[in-house]
Scaffold this motif. Structure first.
Motif, PDB file in Angstrom:
ATOM      1  N   LYS A  52      -9.118 -11.582   0.767  1.00 19.81           N
ATOM      2  CA  LYS A  52      -9.345 -10.451   1.671  1.00 19.81           C
ATOM      3  C   LYS A  52      -9.604 -11.030   3.055  1.00 19.81           C
ATOM      4  O   LYS A  52     -10.354 -12.008   3.202  1.00 19.81           O
ATOM      5  N   GLU A  78      -3.919  -3.771  -0.261  1.00 20.77           N
ATOM      6  CA  GLU A  78      -4.450  -2.830   0.757  1.00 20.77           C
ATOM      7  C   GLU A  78      -4.236  -3.431   2.136  1.00 20.77           C
ATOM      8  O   GLU A  78      -4.443  -4.643   2.315  1.00 20.77           O
ATOM      9  N   GLY A  79      -3.843  -2.606   3.088  1.00 24.76           N
ATOM     10  CA  GLY A  79      -3.672  -3.083   4.458  1.00 24.76           C
ATOM     11  C   GLY A  79      -2.234  -3.492   4.728  1.00 24.76           C
ATOM     12  O   GLY A  79      -1.315  -3.122   3.993  1.00 24.76           O
ATOM     13  N   SER A 104       2.802  -4.409   2.901  1.00 26.15           N
ATOM     14  CA  SER A 104       1.646  -3.515   3.021  1.00 26.15           C
ATOM     15  C   SER A 104       1.386  -2.784   1.712  1.00 26.15           C
ATOM     16  O   SER A 104       2.271  -2.693   0.835  1.00 26.15           O
ATOM     17  N   GLY A 105       0.151  -2.274   1.598  1.00 28.34           N
ATOM     18  CA  GLY A 105      -0.173  -1.450   0.438  1.00 28.34           C
ATOM     19  C   GLY A 105       0.704  -0.211   0.423  1.00 28.34           C
ATOM     20  O   GLY A 105       0.980   0.348  -0.625  1.00 28.34           O
ATOM     21  N   GLU A 106       1.174   0.151   1.624  1.00 22.64           N
ATOM     22  CA  GLU A 106       2.014   1.357   1.763  1.00 22.64           C
ATOM     23  C   GLU A 106       3.444   1.095   1.287  1.00 22.64           C
ATOM     24  O   GLU A 106       3.967   1.810   0.444  1.00 22.64           O
ATOM     25  N   LYS A 108       4.533  -1.524  -0.385  1.00 24.91           N
ATOM     26  CA  LYS A 108       4.533  -2.173  -1.712  1.00 24.91           C
ATOM     27  C   LYS A 108       5.611  -3.239  -1.853  1.00 24.91           C
ATOM     28  O   LYS A 108       5.976  -3.619  -2.963  1.00 24.91           O
ATOM     29  N   SER A 125      -3.643  -5.010  10.010  1.00 25.37           N
ATOM     30  CA  SER A 125      -4.482  -3.807   9.812  1.00 25.37           C
ATOM     31  C   SER A 125      -5.947  -4.217   9.929  1.00 25.37           C
ATOM     32  O   SER A 125      -6.252  -5.394  10.148  1.00 25.37           O
ATOM     33  N   ALA A 128      -6.954  -6.718   5.036  1.00 18.97           N
ATOM     34  CA  ALA A 128      -5.872  -6.720   4.032  1.00 18.97           C
ATOM     35  C   ALA A 128      -6.338  -7.478   2.793  1.00 18.97           C
ATOM     36  O   ALA A 128      -7.044  -8.487   2.903  1.00 18.97           O
TER      37      ALA A 128
END
Ligand SMILES: Cc1cn([C@H]2C[C@H](O)[C@@H](COP(=O)(O)OP(=O)(O)O[C@H]3O[C@H](C)C(=O)[C@H](O)[C@H]3O)O2)c(=O)[nH]c1=O
Length: 190
Positions: A52, A78-79, A104-106, A108, A125, A128
């Motif tokens: 992280k 995440e991030g 990104s977590g978005e 994937k 971000s 992350a």
């Protein structure tokens, strides 16, 4: 799982199918059979890692020398990060070239990085959570680094240098002309 080649042969973007419903989502993030079919080689990931990092943290560029060279399958839970890989295989047609991609977590997206590459990422971000598989165990004695802003690489990290946060170790890594390179011709997967 969708596989997409990049500008560097062997470096592959993997995108899982995401099944959303009113509860949330499900995704298969790794399938050995489909993965091996696409890369055309057996793969035995033996270690999972997670880190992280806050905004602007840059981890890298790192690699391990043989016999502990590692291929990696990296993703962001995440991030958002800019992930960067550099070809450090002497004799490679893409030697010293880099590929970068936003993970990104978005979105994937995942990136498969063969042995023979230096790897790093910078967090874009607030924070992350970075998760990845490697196919060789960590070996501190075989760990090496490459200077993230070596002019010979010309990497665009997307953030101004004053926003970057590196470990003391990563601030003083050697440049491409100083490091011990891999041989493109030798079989790194023997
Ligand atoms: C990599 C690793 C580290 N460690 C220990 C060694 C240190 O005491 C501590 C932090 O290590 P380091 O500062 O090297 O962590 P990162 O800067 O995230 O290193 C990673 O950064 C880039 C993104 C990479 O691709 C590599 O996988 C890896 O080198 O974890 C372990 O115990 N096992 C491991 O596999």
């Amino acid at each position: 799982m969708k596989f997409t080649k990049t500008s560097i042969p062997g470096v592959i973007v993997c995108e899982p199918s995401v099944f959303g419903d009113e509860r949330g989502y499900f995704a298969e993030t790794f399938r050995k059979d489909k993965f091996e079919e696409f890369i055309g080689r057996k793969i035995d990931f033996c270690q999972d890692n997670e880190s992280k990092s806050g905004f602007g943290v840059l981890r890298g560029l790192h690699y391990q020398l043989p016999p502990f060279a590692q291929s990696k399958l990296v993703r962001v839970i995440e991030g958002k990060v800019l992930d960067v890989v550099v070809d450090i295989r002497k004799g490679s047609p893409t030697f010293s070239k880099y590929e970068s991609i936003e993970l990104s977590g978005e979105n994937k997206k995942m990136l498969y990085i063969p042995r023979g590459f230096a790897h790093g990422f910078v967090v874009l971000s607030d924070y992350a959570i970075f998760s990845y598989k490697v196919d060789n165990y960590y070996s501190q004695e075989h760990e090496r680094g490459l200077l993230y802003n070596d002019p010979a690489l010309g990497i665009d990290w997307q953030l101004p240098i004053e926003k970057l946060q590196l470990s003391q170790k990563d601030k003083v890594q050697p440049t491409l002309d100083q490091i011990e390179l891999f041989n493109f011709s030798s079989d790194l997967y023997a």
